[in-house]
Design an enzyme around this catalytic site. Structure first.
Site: not given
Lengths: 312, 260
Positions: A56, A137, A140, A202, A227, A253, A275-276
């Site tokens: 993170k 990053n 964001c 992102n 997602g 993604g 990720g999600t």
């Protein structure tokens, strides 16, 4: 060495990929912000099965993040506005890096900041740390607008990349936002600034309104959509960027399955991030890694690198 | 430490207790055997458009049969909880758990205790009432119709508050406590924020140890995503700010630990 063994076990399948001189045992990593620093998910996932753990985002000082609610479900995905809550680089170096060092996987530290000086402070602090790469990053969507503008402006991206490269001791991945008119313009700028690799996408900035309460679903009003629902957009952007730059791409993604991951690889990604999907399937990363191996056997693919950008 | 599981559980039974309030028994492989009162499970729909887990508190835990009971509110049409309510005996459901810390039982041993539940915060107080070895005064607040009252009566002295006055004290749980002139040495509570806020204030004014079970929108359920934070008095151990994670550091907190 271990990678060769792993490859031998699986009937000569070679899942190794190389990004900026760093060899990953397989192309599967975690997407920043969805996996903490690995500790919470280590109850479900053998971290050494992953190509890399991407942490993170960490800033130069602790960030408290946004008010709640920070999360909302969207059709086939979700929206978040965590606001990059993090303990700051000092705690991170004392606690999270040693934790990850216990595992035979690569460590990629995601770096966030409000201004160039803040990014540079973190990059400098990481110079002597035993990490393999850093991911910057610049994209964001959940902090102030000025911050997002960073990753949306090609000149800024090139300048910041060059500043970071000047002091970074590890390879630098620039993480791109999809919230731009032409992502290849930003990708070229990052490459021109000296980026060793690019990661994309992102989250997409979105908004959800609770009609019963007549209010925003997120306290931050807007949030980043992620997602499976965003996957086609991400695949398209990876394909475009792969055709615009020569540095390796980490695609992400909406990846939830091996087939999803393979779409990104075939579109031109050297590695992928899950990720999600971790949120609804804590073992998603492992399933993706194993599914890629199965695919390689079924399609008689000896090296996963043969698949990178194979669809043109 | 490593005791969370993702499992395919089987629905044993499903019952509608009241309009919009459902009770489901689940047969788990290991999760029921590991669970303690005050913990919750993440329940997943089979619908790819609804990906995030629904965190649902445990109402009863039957270790011998490895069964769990969840009593939950259907939050509307076309929701995940609506889909859960349509499941029947024999259906399977993905669950993750047991999650969170649970209520500390030792703290209340032998004491005069309030177990306070409000609305859909009522169900987790049942397993606590069954396991807590204390002088139990169960104060349950409902809008109108009541549920689980028979089960509560078997596990302590029940005091009911209803907003419409149809049963027990007209008003909220604090009104029931005042009307019955009740007192306690320890409080366990779960319910909506305004209720918890009032209980926290009451507890602190009267120097009573008070545990509150908090709620917040969650994604991962295991402490990684930092979505479900609540404001904490002290610097938290994870991010060194003032944000405790409801899913992992909680959902049960000392009332003095958190801002409500």
């Amino acid at each position: 060495m271990e990678m060769r063994q792993a490859a031998d076990e699986k009937q000569t399948i070679d899942t190794r990929v190389c990004i900026a001189g760093v060899e990953l045992k397989n192309p599967v990593m975690t997407a920043s912000g969805t996996f903490g620093s690995g500790q919470e998910y280590s109850e479900f996932v053998d971290l050494k099965r992953l190509g890399a753990v991407v942490t993170k985002g960490v800033a130069n000082v602790p960030w408290a993040g946004n008010p709640t609610p920070r999360i909302a479900e969207t059709y086939g995905g979700m929206m978040n506005a965590i606001g990059l809550q993090n303990p700051g680089i000092d705690v991170f170096c004392e606690r999270d890096i040693p934790y990850l060092q216990q595992f035979d996987t690569k460590i990629i530290v995601n770096v966030c900041g409000h201004a160039p000086e803040e990014y540079l402070a973190v990059v400098e602090r990481l110079a002597d740390e035993p990490i393999d790469m850093m991911e910057i990053n610049i994209s964001c969507p959940n902090v102030n607008a000025g911050f997002l503008a960073f990753g949306q402006d090609a000149k800024n991206v090139e300048k910041l990349t060059a500043q970071i490269k000047k002091i970074a001791k590890q390879p630098v991945i620039m993480k791109l936002t999809p919230n731009v008119t032409d992502i290849t313009e930003i990708a070229r700028a990052a490459e021109a600034g000296g980026a060793d690799a690019l990661s994309l996408i992102n989250t997409l900035t979105g908004m959800k309104i609770d009609v019963e309460r007549q209010t925003f679903a997120l306290a931050n009003k807007t949030g980043g959509v992620s997602g499976p629902a965003v996957k086609p957009i991400a695949v398209r952007m990876v394909y475009q960027v792969a055709n615009a730059v020569s540095v390796p791409i980490i695609g992400m993604g909406g990846i939830a399955t091996a087939a999803d991951a393979l779409e990104f690889i075939l579109a031109g990604a050297t590695a992928v991030s899950v990720g999600t999907a971790n949120f609804y399937n804590p073992t998603a990363t492992i399933e993706v890694a194993e599914g890629i191996e199965d695919y390689m056997r079924r399609h008689n693919v000896k090296r996963v690198t043969e698949l990178i950008g194979a669809v043109r | 430490m490593s005791c969370k599981r993702k499992e395919t559980a089987m629905v044993v039974s499903q019952e509608c207790l009241l309009p919009g309030i459902y009770s489901m028994w689940l047969e788990t492989k290991e999760i029921a055997g590991l669970a303690v009162p005050g913990q919750f499970i993440s329940m997943y729909t089979k619908d790819g458009s609804k990906l995030l887990p629904r965190p649902i508190s445990l109402c009863e835990i039957e270790k011998e049969t490895n069964r769990l009971r969840v009593v939950y509110r259907v939050t509307g049409e076309n929701t995940g909880t609506k889909q859960f309510s349509e499941m029947k005996a024999g259906d399977t459901i993905e669950i993750l758990g047991p999650l969170g810390n649970g209520f500390p039982l030792e703290a209340g041993r032998g004491k005069k205790a309030f177990l306070i539940g409000g609305g859909i915060g009522v169900p987790p107080m049942l397993e606590l009432a069954k396991q807590l070895d204390a002088q139990k005064q169960l104060v349950m607040g409902y809008r109108d119709e009541q549920f689980l009252t028979d089960e509560f009566t078997k596990n302590g002295t029940l005091y009911v508050a209803t907003e419409d006055g149809s049963a027990g004290t007209k008003g909220n749980v604090m009104d029931a406590i005042r009307e019955n002139a009740l007192g306690a040495e320890i409080i366990y509570a779960c319910g909506p924020s305004p209720m918890l806020r009032a209980i926290k204030q009451y507890a602190e004014e009267n120097n009573i140890v008070c545990y509150v079970s908090m709620e917040e929108r969650m994604a991962c359920g295991i402490g990684a995503c930092l979505a479900c934070v609540c404001q904490s008095k002290e610097v938290d151990g994870h991010s060194h700010v003032h944000n405790k994670r409801v899913c992992k550091d909680g959902p049960v907190f000392l009332s003095t630990e958190v801002e409500i």
